[in-house]
Design a protein around this motif. Structure first.
Motif, PDB file in Angstrom:
ATOM      1  N   ASP A 284     -64.545 -32.053 -72.515  1.00  0.00           N
ATOM      2  CA  ASP A 284     -65.835 -32.111 -73.194  1.00  0.00           C
ATOM      3  C   ASP A 284     -66.225 -33.530 -73.591  1.00  0.00           C
ATOM      4  O   ASP A 284     -67.402 -33.822 -73.758  1.00  0.00           O
ATOM      5  CB  ASP A 284     -65.833 -31.225 -74.450  1.00  0.00           C
TER       6      ASP A 284
ATOM      7  N   THR B 248     -79.350 -20.235 -73.184  1.00  0.00           N
ATOM      8  CA  THR B 248     -78.748 -19.367 -72.160  1.00  0.00           C
ATOM      9  C   THR B 248     -78.721 -17.901 -72.582  1.00  0.00           C
ATOM     10  O   THR B 248     -77.949 -17.114 -72.051  1.00  0.00           O
ATOM     11  CB  THR B 248     -77.324 -19.817 -71.742  1.00  0.00           C
TER      12      THR B 248
ATOM     13  N   GLU C 109     -71.861 -17.026 -66.666  1.00  0.00           N
ATOM     14  CA  GLU C 109     -71.791 -16.868 -68.115  1.00  0.00           C
ATOM     15  C   GLU C 109     -71.941 -18.190 -68.853  1.00  0.00           C
ATOM     16  O   GLU C 109     -72.256 -18.211 -70.026  1.00  0.00           O
ATOM     17  CB  GLU C 109     -70.462 -16.204 -68.499  1.00  0.00           C
ATOM     18  N   HIS C 110     -71.659 -19.298 -68.175  1.00  0.00           N
ATOM     19  CA  HIS C 110     -71.821 -20.630 -68.771  1.00  0.00           C
ATOM     20  C   HIS C 110     -71.018 -20.754 -70.065  1.00  0.00           C
ATOM     21  O   HIS C 110     -71.482 -21.311 -71.058  1.00  0.00           O
ATOM     22  CB  HIS C 110     -73.306 -20.932 -69.026  1.00  0.00           C
ATOM     23  N   ARG C 111     -69.809 -20.243 -70.049  1.00  0.00           N
ATOM     24  CA  ARG C 111     -68.991 -20.218 -71.261  1.00  0.00           C
ATOM     25  C   ARG C 111     -68.691 -21.621 -71.777  1.00  0.00           C
ATOM     26  O   ARG C 111     -68.825 -21.892 -72.975  1.00  0.00           O
ATOM     27  CB  ARG C 111     -67.693 -19.468 -70.963  1.00  0.00           C
ATOM     28  N   ALA C 112     -68.283 -22.514 -70.877  1.00  0.00           N
ATOM     29  CA  ALA C 112     -67.974 -23.880 -71.303  1.00  0.00           C
ATOM     30  C   ALA C 112     -69.214 -24.591 -71.819  1.00  0.00           C
ATOM     31  O   ALA C 112     -69.151 -25.349 -72.794  1.00  0.00           O
ATOM     32  CB  ALA C 112     -67.347 -24.659 -70.149  1.00  0.00           C
TER      33      ALA C 112
ATOM     34  N   ARG D 272     -71.827 -23.233 -73.306  1.00  0.00           N
ATOM     35  CA  ARG D 272     -72.213 -22.712 -74.619  1.00  0.00           C
ATOM     36  C   ARG D 272     -71.380 -23.306 -75.745  1.00  0.00           C
ATOM     37  O   ARG D 272     -71.842 -23.341 -76.890  1.00  0.00           O
ATOM     38  CB  ARG D 272     -72.095 -21.189 -74.616  1.00  0.00           C
ATOM     39  N   ARG D 273     -70.183 -23.787 -75.437  1.00  0.00           N
ATOM     40  CA  ARG D 273     -69.378 -24.439 -76.476  1.00  0.00           C
ATOM     41  C   ARG D 273     -70.022 -25.739 -76.936  1.00  0.00           C
ATOM     42  O   ARG D 273     -69.683 -26.247 -78.002  1.00  0.00           O
ATOM     43  CB  ARG D 273     -67.966 -24.707 -75.948  1.00  0.00           C
TER      44      ARG D 273
ATOM     45  N   LEU E 203     -66.108 -18.025 -82.441  1.00  0.00           N
ATOM     46  CA  LEU E 203     -66.856 -17.542 -81.283  1.00  0.00           C
ATOM     47  C   LEU E 203     -67.185 -18.689 -80.317  1.00  0.00           C
ATOM     48  O   LEU E 203     -67.238 -18.491 -79.099  1.00  0.00           O
ATOM     49  CB  LEU E 203     -68.154 -16.865 -81.725  1.00  0.00           C
ATOM     50  N   LYS E 204     -67.405 -19.883 -80.878  1.00  0.00           N
ATOM     51  CA  LYS E 204     -67.719 -21.044 -80.045  1.00  0.00           C
ATOM     52  C   LYS E 204     -66.466 -21.725 -79.510  1.00  0.00           C
ATOM     53  O   LYS E 204     -66.560 -22.782 -78.893  1.00  0.00           O
ATOM     54  CB  LYS E 204     -68.560 -22.037 -80.850  1.00  0.00           C
ATOM     55  N   GLU E 205     -65.313 -21.116 -79.781  1.00  0.00           N
ATOM     56  CA  GLU E 205     -64.021 -21.588 -79.275  1.00  0.00           C
ATOM     57  C   GLU E 205     -63.663 -22.981 -79.773  1.00  0.00           C
ATOM     58  O   GLU E 205     -63.052 -23.780 -79.065  1.00  0.00           O
ATOM     59  CB  GLU E 205     -63.997 -21.526 -77.751  1.00  0.00           C
TER      60      GLU E 205
END
Length: 281
Positions: free
Chosen positions: A21, A78, A99-102, A104-105, A132-134
């Motif tokens: 990141d 998203t 899902e664009h998980r990374a 969204r973090r 939730l945002k890891e």
């Protein structure tokens, strides 16, 4: 006019992110939309053929009711998928089934209305959202404390959400949006329910956050844009009407246009000009 490209954003994030990141950025704009269309329901195109590029700074999103501002912000968060066109966030294409998980973090999002467990304390609520945002577990306590301090809720952090005033709940919502130190921060009507002193503090916080993040603020309050934003995006009927500086917006109006300030007169002039897209009042 377009907004300046971001430069020198290595190590934007705090320790509450992975090494990936904080790697040097390889994108020109935090937000870039080309021909973006978003349909709501079967027929209405709430965002229609939008071309927009946003970089580091605080960008005010203005427009009349029903202009499509909330749909645009939900798409950038998203939550909604583009119907047509292209959308890139932090260099990643958004759309389809991903899902664009990374991604969204690295996004902070405050909707107009958000849910929460009323028995949660402020701290528990922001902790839960950090999880939730890891955000890494070891970093959560410090990240939460910093977030609640930044919104002025440190002395109420251990009170239950159900005991807070509407303005305090809104500030807790802002805290959860910034707890992951986002690269893109999307705020939909963040000043709703805030008293004048709280609005002033929020403006200061937005300016602070905009030094190294892309902040998009949807608001009906032109004075908030004047005080906190580096530029303005004016939206009407799903289309971009104007993008430029606060001074350029003010200069668009004149004595014959509706409004109590140059910004309000510029806002009404651009919406009423037959050569521009007309909004619905």
């Amino acid at each position: 006019m377009t907004i300046g490209k971001n430069l020198g954003k290595e190590h934007r994030m705090t320790s509450a992110v992975s090494a990936a990141d904080i790697a040097p950025t390889a994108y020109a704009w935090e937000i870039r939309a080309t021909g973006l269309k978003v349909r709501v329901g079967r027929k209405r195109m709430a965002v229609d053929a939008l071309d927009l590029s946003l970089g580091t700074g605080v960008h005010g999103l203005l427009g009349p009711n029903g202009a499509g501002k909330t749909t645009l912000i939900r798409t950038l968060a998203t939550v909604l998928r583009p119907t047509e066109g292209s959308l890139e966030l932090l260099g990643e294409a958004v759309g389809g089934m991903g899902e664009h998980r990374a991604l969204r973090r690295r996004i902070g999002y405050l909707p107009q209305e958000f849910g929460y467990y009323k028995r949660f304390t402020v701290r528990e609520f922001v902790e839960y959202m950090a999880w939730l945002k890891e955000v890494p577990k070891a970093d959560i306590p410090a990240a939460v404390q910093r977030a609640v301090e930044r919104v002025g809720l440190a002395d109420r952090a251990d009170e239950r959400m159900k005991a807070l005033s509407g303005g305090m709940v809104r500030r807790a919502g802002i805290a959860q949006a910034i707890v992951n130190d986002p690269a893109i921060l999307l705020l939909d009507e963040p000043t709703a329910g805030l008293d004048p002193a709280q609005r002033l503090r929020l403006r200061e916080l937005l300016q602070e956050l905009g030094t190294d993040a892309c902040v998009l603020v949807s608001t009906h309050l032109v004075e908030d844009v004047a005080a906190a934003c580096t530029d303005v995006v004016l939206f009407a009927e799903g289309r971009l009407v104007f993008q430029g500086t606060v001074d350029e917006l003010a200069s668009a109006g004149g004595p014959g246009h509706v409004g109590d300030s140059p910004l309000e007169r510029g806002y009404s002039a651009l919406l009423q000009d037959p050569g521009q897209e007309r909004g619905t009042w």
